[in-house]
Design an enzyme around this catalytic site. Structure first.
Site, PDB file in Angstrom:
ATOM      1  N   HIS B 156     123.637  12.977 -33.296  1.00 27.72           N
ATOM      2  CA  HIS B 156     124.901  13.671 -33.018  1.00 27.72           C
ATOM      3  C   HIS B 156     124.670  15.150 -32.734  1.00 27.72           C
ATOM      4  O   HIS B 156     123.865  15.797 -33.400  1.00 27.72           O
ATOM      5  CB  HIS B 156     125.830  13.583 -34.233  1.00 27.72           C
ATOM      6  CG  HIS B 156     126.508  12.268 -34.366  1.00 27.72           C
ATOM      7  ND1 HIS B 156     125.871  11.141 -34.813  1.00 27.72           N
ATOM      8  CD2 HIS B 156     127.792  11.887 -34.098  1.00 27.72           C
ATOM      9  CE1 HIS B 156     126.726  10.128 -34.828  1.00 27.72           C
ATOM     10  NE2 HIS B 156     127.889  10.548 -34.404  1.00 27.72           N
ATOM     11  N   ASN B 188     116.004  14.193 -37.403  1.00 22.17           N
ATOM     12  CA  ASN B 188     117.418  13.830 -37.512  1.00 22.17           C
ATOM     13  C   ASN B 188     117.806  13.478 -38.963  1.00 22.17           C
ATOM     14  O   ASN B 188     118.869  13.878 -39.429  1.00 22.17           O
ATOM     15  CB  ASN B 188     117.723  12.649 -36.578  1.00 22.17           C
ATOM     16  CG  ASN B 188     119.209  12.322 -36.488  1.00 22.17           C
ATOM     17  OD1 ASN B 188     120.057  13.194 -36.691  1.00 22.17           O
ATOM     18  ND2 ASN B 188     119.513  11.074 -36.206  1.00 22.17           N
TER      19      ASN B 188
END
Lengths: 334, 334
Positions: B156, B188
């Protein structure tokens, strides 16, 4: 009493008609201002339909009063914007500037026969000099020093030879926003130059030609294990990478390829335009190779460059979208 | 005769006042439409000053009638657009989409304390699923299949955890326009996640935080002779190259780095905002490395990404533009 009735009627009639007149006056006044803004500002131009829609109470008949205020910008961008990033309007061409790569995304030109003729003009190319466009913020601006000793030519996107009607038009093609690093020998002096000459020949034959030129950063296949993500396990033993050099302090990108999308307007009233597209590698190309070998599918250019050509017009509208590489294709076109 | 004079006077008075009234009515009607358009369309919003200037005949006092129509978009973009390429407005964040790389240029969020809290909300993350944004033209759209077996996470840019006030807000962060290929383990799941948590902590402390997140494609030094332009003679024996992988059929770019620019609004009335910026490599980062080691100069991000932050606001307006890497910097900020 009837006298009072007539007076009241007259009063109401005058009041309401003056109300409408006042509204109409204000409407037209605003429409004129809006129209001027749309002709000046590329983003207002881009959203012009929505802007005019804000005025839908009255039907804008007063629009017809201003047919002469159509700007060169709206003429050049007649077939739509390929993209909207940092659009810059010059006197005879329009470009979208890629601030990340310090090279334009695309440069749009509208060529007309009188301005591409080899002689008969007073344009002095010696009066043109390469210069940075100071309107670009300094940290996104390419400078002359970036190109110096780089081994690359300062290659025009909008060719100087396409803008011979005014000295200013020619001068402006020398702004570094319209320049990209090109391999000199075998490309800029040769194959690319031939393509530019071909576009001018088309213009002399057909009168009105739209050209969009730009860089490509084309992915290529690489073996795994030599690059960044080597610690990562992968199901295949090859991957695709984009790789291009950057030159100078301002890291001006050296495109791997260049494209040209050419749209020739028909001489016949109501005739469909003819379209073709080229991709050439930014590398030495043999002198005997015909430029028609570099004909490309416009969708490939759109995919690699992230641009969209002639939006709003269906592809079937054009001649030549799906072509072979024979030079006979456009012989059917008038 | 005096009766006729009074009548004529009354007629003129009625006529002229109704004319003004009509003009004013049309003016306000248009202003309302224009205001609505400016709130809806990012390009109209961008040129709003010029658009309002087209109305300068009357002073737009009727504007004050519509204070409640201020959209979320104009709130989020309060500090200006970093760039203008293909801007897309979602319900709780705004992004600029890079059609060439199939990854956003930047994603802008405005975080408020109640929407980032870990609990007390009814948001079900299991109801969110990754999906392509079908409003992006198909040849520029990233698809789920591009990420499958690529070895990269669907990371994201606007974090899902920042948008807990409405299920829709959270759902929309799962559009692939807000997603970029990220190294999972060590990035991440780890360092990048820590940075996101840090931003939410800032929001809980200070109430209102603006975050701009995006990818970088950073040039790196290479030896000459192994790459494309090897036939070219060059004065130096090294050059700078941009190199990044592209994954899947749609050639989605894998950024070499990611950035975050964070602006914290002061709780004090009239206080200056505090700003800091981070650059992290898209690679495994050791668990013991403090995220403050990745503090970066905002001008470096601007140079590499080709973006401009907080345009129109002078840098000296901010706290923290020139910082060391000590964690004490923002302790002076309230």
């Amino acid at each position: 009493m009837p006298f009072l009735g007539v007076g009241l009627g007259l009063l109401i009639l005058t009041g309401s008609s003056c109300f409408v007149l006042g509204a109409f006056y204000e409407h037209c006044d605003f429409l004129r201002n809006l129209h001027e803004l749309i002709q000046e500002d590329p983003y207002a131009f881009y959203i012009r339909e929505k802007l005019y829609a804000t005025l839908q109470l009255f039907n804008p008949n007063c629009l017809h009063r201003m047919p002469d205020s159509c700007s060169r910008m709206s003429e050049i961008m007649k077939y739509g914007f390929p993209g909207l990033d940092d659009i810059r309007v010059y006197s005879d061409f329009v470009l979208s500037y890629d601030r990340r790569n310090r090279v334009a995304h695309w440069v749009y030109e509208h060529l007309r026969a009188p301005c591409v003729k080899a002689d008969g003009t007073n344009i002095n190319r010696k009066e043109c000099w390469y210069q940075p466009d100071m309107s670009v913020p300094s940290n996104f601006r390419a400078n002359l020093t970036d190109y110096k000793n780089s081994g690359f030519d300062r290659g025009h996107l909008a060719a100087a030879g396409n803008h011979k009607c005014h000295q200013t038009h020619c001068n402006e093609t020398f702004y570094l926003t319209n320049i990209a690093p090109q391999v000199g020998k075998g490309f800029n002096h040769d194959a690319w130059n031939q393509l530019e000459i071909y576009v001018r020949e088309l213009t002399e034959s057909y009168g009105s030609v739209y050209v969009c030129t730009g860089p490509l950063y084309k992915p290529k296949r690489q073996l795994v294990g030599i690059a960044t993500y080597s610690e990562h396990t992968r199901p295949t033993d090859e991957k695709w990478c984009v790789e291009y050099e950057v030159i100078g302090e301002n890291t001006v990108a050296v495109p791997t390829h260049f494209f040209k999308v050419i749209l020739v307007e028909s001489k016949m009233s109501g005739g469909h335009p003819y379209m073709e597209a080229y991709i050439m590698p930014n590398a030495p190309i043999g002198k005997n190779i015909n430029i028609r070998n570099f004909l490309a599918d416009i969708r490939e250019i759109e995919h690699i460059a992230g641009l969209q050509f002639f939006n709003g017009i269906r592809r079937s509208f054009f001649f030549g979208t799906n072509y072979s590489t024979t030079p006979e294709i456009y012989n059917n076109f008038q």
